[in-house]
Scaffold this motif. Sequence first.
Motif, PDB file in Angstrom:
ATOM      1  N   PRO A 184       2.569   4.198  -1.891  1.00  0.00           N
ATOM      2  CA  PRO A 184       2.615   4.775  -3.241  1.00  0.00           C
ATOM      3  C   PRO A 184       4.001   4.600  -3.853  1.00  0.00           C
ATOM      4  O   PRO A 184       5.024   4.741  -3.158  1.00  0.00           O
ATOM      5  N   TYR A 234       0.798  -1.226   0.000  1.00  0.00           N
ATOM      6  CA  TYR A 234       0.000   0.000   0.000  1.00  0.00           C
ATOM      7  C   TYR A 234       0.834   1.282   0.000  1.00  0.00           C
ATOM      8  O   TYR A 234       0.306   2.372   0.173  1.00  0.00           O
ATOM      9  N   ARG A 291       0.616   3.851  -8.097  1.00  0.00           N
ATOM     10  CA  ARG A 291       0.741   5.315  -8.087  1.00  0.00           C
ATOM     11  C   ARG A 291       0.177   5.943  -6.822  1.00  0.00           C
ATOM     12  O   ARG A 291       0.792   6.816  -6.212  1.00  0.00           O
ATOM     13  N   ASP A 292      -1.004   5.509  -6.389  1.00  0.00           N
ATOM     14  CA  ASP A 292      -1.633   6.110  -5.210  1.00  0.00           C
ATOM     15  C   ASP A 292      -1.670   5.167  -4.014  1.00  0.00           C
ATOM     16  O   ASP A 292      -2.289   5.478  -2.990  1.00  0.00           O
ATOM     17  N   GLY A 293      -1.035   4.009  -4.134  1.00  0.00           N
ATOM     18  CA  GLY A 293      -1.023   3.042  -3.051  1.00  0.00           C
ATOM     19  C   GLY A 293      -2.282   2.203  -2.932  1.00  0.00           C
ATOM     20  O   GLY A 293      -2.384   1.342  -2.052  1.00  0.00           O
ATOM     21  N   MET A 294      -3.251   2.417  -3.827  1.00  0.00           N
ATOM     22  CA  MET A 294      -4.556   1.765  -3.714  1.00  0.00           C
ATOM     23  C   MET A 294      -4.766   0.650  -4.732  1.00  0.00           C
ATOM     24  O   MET A 294      -5.839   0.047  -4.768  1.00  0.00           O
ATOM     25  N   GLU A 295      -3.773   0.370  -5.540  1.00  0.00           N
ATOM     26  CA  GLU A 295      -3.956  -0.581  -6.638  1.00  0.00           C
ATOM     27  C   GLU A 295      -4.418  -1.949  -6.146  1.00  0.00           C
ATOM     28  O   GLU A 295      -5.363  -2.538  -6.675  1.00  0.00           O
ATOM     29  N   ALA A 331     -10.398   6.619   1.486  1.00  0.00           N
ATOM     30  CA  ALA A 331     -10.432   6.088   0.118  1.00  0.00           C
ATOM     31  C   ALA A 331     -10.919   4.648   0.104  1.00  0.00           C
ATOM     32  O   ALA A 331     -11.705   4.261  -0.772  1.00  0.00           O
ATOM     33  N   ASP A 377       6.809   6.883  -3.087  1.00  0.00           N
ATOM     34  CA  ASP A 377       7.264   6.988  -1.694  1.00  0.00           C
ATOM     35  C   ASP A 377       8.161   5.833  -1.271  1.00  0.00           C
ATOM     36  O   ASP A 377       8.767   5.894  -0.199  1.00  0.00           O
ATOM     37  N   GLU A 381      -3.223   7.103   5.927  1.00  0.00           N
ATOM     38  CA  GLU A 381      -4.029   8.110   5.226  1.00  0.00           C
ATOM     39  C   GLU A 381      -5.014   7.501   4.231  1.00  0.00           C
ATOM     40  O   GLU A 381      -5.599   8.215   3.425  1.00  0.00           O
ATOM     41  N   GLN A 382      -5.235   6.195   4.286  1.00  0.00           N
ATOM     42  CA  GLN A 382      -6.011   5.515   3.247  1.00  0.00           C
ATOM     43  C   GLN A 382      -7.410   5.107   3.672  1.00  0.00           C
ATOM     44  O   GLN A 382      -8.159   4.551   2.872  1.00  0.00           O
TER      45      GLN A 382
END
Length: 264
Positions: A174, A172, A198-202, A232, A177, A228-229
């Motif tokens: 990104p 998770y 890209r956003d850690g959510m894949e 989302a 980072d 921070e997820q």
Amino acid sequence: MDTADLDARVIIAVAFGLAPSHVVLHPDEPVDAGMLARLTPLLERRLSGTPVGRIVGEREFWGLAFTLSPETLEPRPDTETLVEQVLARLPDRNRPWRFADIGTGTGAIAVSLLHELPNAVAIATDLSEEALRTARGNARRHGVAERFFPIRCDFTAALGPEFDFLVSNPPYIPSGDVGRLAPEVRLHDPRLALDGGRDGMEAYRVIVSESVRILRPGGGVFFEIGYEQAAALKALLTSRGFADIAVYRDLGGRDRVVCATLAN
């Protein structure tokens, strides 16, 4: 180092073949040249940034020792929050639960749950054959191998329906980072277990979408998240028909686990 005293005790214990408690209880015990020769290279590895778990080859999780390998993420205390919340939300620990552990790594989450759920069965997936070999060994080590079934596949690709719940500590971080992580993580944990796109959510998008197919109605999902997820992931779960969504914090007060139930 935040835990220098603990690190030193563990390394000394391993080098000398002692229990860590022995080091605490007998601090004035003399050390001979042979013992020092065994200790020095281990201390040098720690001073160079190698985590203690990688030096000793294992890490404690949920009161159990888990063997590590280069292809496995080192399990950390924050992830115990995930195990706690699974157990807290199960009405009966003795039921023959059937659950999936997606991205099992060392098998720490699944094996810990099997240790607490005597009639449960776990299907554990990972892309890495070496990780699955390590997880299988850890299941044998803790007496749950006959209820632990490792499968090499991408997330849930090889799984069928009717699971009671699934658990996952997916990658998770990104992508941008990953290079800024602490050296103990960046240089020693496999990137496959860290990089969440890209956003850690894949990984969450794939697993949540597929969970609708593999869970029975009323089944649950339990995810570890980056701090921070939560928002989302809650939005993603809601969009796929999940309800009873809850967020739990770790001992440091950070959002760490998201749980939800698939609507009937």
